[in-house]
Design an enzyme around this catalytic site. Structure first.
Site, PDB file in Angstrom:
ATOM      1  N   TRP A 178     -10.139  -1.477  -7.860  1.00  0.00           N
ATOM      2  CA  TRP A 178      -8.686  -1.288  -7.727  1.00  0.00           C
ATOM      3  C   TRP A 178      -7.965  -1.956  -8.897  1.00  0.00           C
ATOM      4  O   TRP A 178      -7.043  -1.376  -9.499  1.00  0.00           O
ATOM      5  CB  TRP A 178      -8.180  -1.914  -6.432  1.00  0.00           C
TER       6      TRP A 178
ATOM      7  N   TYR B 193       0.979 -10.497   5.835  1.00  0.00           N
ATOM      8  CA  TYR B 193      -0.008 -11.307   5.123  1.00  0.00           C
ATOM      9  C   TYR B 193       0.748 -12.283   4.220  1.00  0.00           C
ATOM     10  O   TYR B 193       0.784 -12.156   2.998  1.00  0.00           O
ATOM     11  CB  TYR B 193      -0.964 -10.428   4.324  1.00  0.00           C
TER      12      TYR B 193
ATOM     13  N   ASP C   8      -6.305  -5.381  -4.477  1.00  0.00           N
ATOM     14  CA  ASP C   8      -5.932  -4.020  -4.060  1.00  0.00           C
ATOM     15  C   ASP C   8      -4.456  -3.743  -4.343  1.00  0.00           C
ATOM     16  O   ASP C   8      -4.071  -2.642  -4.762  1.00  0.00           O
ATOM     17  CB  ASP C   8      -6.150  -3.819  -2.556  1.00  0.00           C
TER      18      ASP C   8
ATOM     19  N   ASP D 142       0.822  -1.215   0.000  1.00  0.00           N
ATOM     20  CA  ASP D 142       0.000   0.000   0.000  1.00  0.00           C
ATOM     21  C   ASP D 142       0.857   1.267   0.000  1.00  0.00           C
ATOM     22  O   ASP D 142       0.459   2.300  -0.548  1.00  0.00           O
ATOM     23  CB  ASP D 142      -0.907   0.034   1.234  1.00  0.00           C
TER      24      ASP D 142
ATOM     25  N   ILE E 170     -12.305  -5.108  -7.231  1.00  0.00           N
ATOM     26  CA  ILE E 170     -12.349  -5.186  -8.693  1.00  0.00           C
ATOM     27  C   ILE E 170     -12.057  -3.815  -9.294  1.00  0.00           C
ATOM     28  O   ILE E 170     -11.366  -3.698 -10.312  1.00  0.00           O
ATOM     29  CB  ILE E 170     -13.710  -5.732  -9.154  1.00  0.00           C
TER      30      ILE E 170
END
Length: 397
Positions: free
Chosen positions: A241, A160, A167, A112, A239
């Site tokens: 993203w 993760y 994303d 991110d 979707i």
């Protein structure tokens, strides 16, 4: 003398008539006006950009990167220096002269964090200040060491393990492609395309022709299908993203790059599949394919992202010209469903945005239908406002 008039010609004329009628029956709002009104309303709500997304202190974050990218394009369109200054104040509160970034920690390997890096290309172009160039390199170094799946897909975050989320393609791939276009070599684009190839390989469901939100290579997560590793549902914002990632990376790829057509083809296939689940309002539900199940709702951020992707795709030649009608219909839906005008001060708000949704973590998010519809809904979330401004500007072109 009568000229021959074939049924094929008649059909074409009927199509043209229908398109014209559709446009006349649903006139587009003034996209430039809406983009400016939204930006002005946001600046009134948040005089300093760091307070976007309800922040109390400056923080390097993907949500700021998304909305302020929209501000950068609005600035390029209007040349209103206030929009540039709004971005600069945020960026300069975080970027040091040596290119380090306050609050950013590479060791977390959070994909991110790369998204706001696109602002740095803009700032460097506008100012030629070398600290922005150095900060671009700071973020690029994360990609050089970022943990990957066995086939080379970037994990969504270090914590993760073994997971790719839709994303993450928007967060990392456009920045990566833009860096390569400016400072790398064409062969490096293959690594960008690899990220999409893995999404196409592992996250799509054959019944819906759409990708699910996430995939666990290890198949160990409770939300993961034990055979496929897929999460159980389609989330419209994820979707969205992914669609934005595709169109923005296409913008960075040279026209003669040998895998550009492949990505273009997959982008069109994604849009075609998403259109099957589009509501009559022109927008999309929170859980994309479960349109008739109680509790599902029309969600604004995913709808705005898909609208932008379609509009940008048509404008830059990645979708056929008649897809502009789909983008216009969707944009009208955004205005009718989600724009709220404050009668006292004429500020506008963009409503009905899912605050956040993810997989795993604490408390555990299981990816179920019930989970997705349980998350908070709010107005003026950057994840909705940014794509709305971007869609407005793309359609204005």
């Amino acid at each position: 003398m009568h000229l021959p008039f074939s049924s094929a010609v008649f059909s074409v004329l009927i199509c043209i008539f229908c398109c014209v009628f559709t446009l006349k029956a649903e006139p587009l709002p003034n996209e430039n006006l809406w983009s400016i009104r939204m930006a002005e309303s946001e600046m009134q709500r948040n005089p300093q950009a760091y307070t976007l997304d309800w922040r109390k202190a400056p923080r390097w974050d993907y949500t700021h990167g998304l909305e302020l990218l929209a501000f950068s394009r609005l600035y390029q369109n209007t040349k209103d220096k206030r929009y540039f200054d709004y971005i600069r104040e945020y960026v300069d509160s975080l970027i040091n002269e040596d290119g380090t970034i306050k609050s950013y920690q590479q060791s977390k390997y959070n994909i991110d964090m790369l998204n706001a890096g696109k602002l740095l290309f803009f700032m460097y172009d506008e100012t030629k200040n070398n600290k922005y160039r150095l900060a671009i390199d700071t973020l690029y170094k994360q990609l050089e060491h970022h943990p990957r799946t066995k086939e080379g897909g970037f994990w969504h975050k270090k914590r993760y393990t073994s997971q790719m989320w839709l994303d993450g393609l928007y967060m990392g791939a456009p920045f990566y492609a833009q860096y390569i276009r400016r400072y790398g070599s064409e062969t490096q684009f293959d690594d960008v395309i690899k990220q999409f190839e893995l999404i196409e390989k592992y996250l799509y469901r054959s019944d819906t022709k759409l990708p699910v939100h996430g995939w666990d290579e290890s198949k160990q997560q409770a939300w993961a299908n034990p055979k496929t590793g897929q999460s159980p549902n389609h989330w419209s914002r994820s979707i969205g993203w992914y669609a934005m990632a595709m169109v923005d990376v296409l913008d960075q790829l040279p026209n003669n790059y040998n895998k550009k057509m492949w990505l273009n083809t997959r982008f069109k296939a994604l849009i075609d599949a998403a259109l099957i689940y589009q509501d009559s309002s022109g927008t999309w539900f929170q859980v994309t394919d479960k349109t008739s199940i109680k509790g599902n709702y029309l969600e604004s951020s995913g709808s705005a992202m898909l609208t932008y992707a379609m509009a940008q795709g048509v404008m830059n030649g990645y979708l056929p010209a008649d897809y502009l009608l789909h983008a216009q219909r969707s944009y009208n839906g955004l205005i009718k469903q989600f724009i709220l005008v404050d009668a006292t001060n004429q500020r506008i708000s963009f409503t009905q945005t899912c605050a956040v949704a993810g997989l795993g973590g604490t408390p555990y998010r299981d990816g179920s239908f019930g989970y997705y519809i349980s998350e908070d809904i709010r107005a003026n979330d950057p994840k909705g406002v940014g794509p709305f401004i971007l869609a407005s500007l793309a359609l204005m072109r």
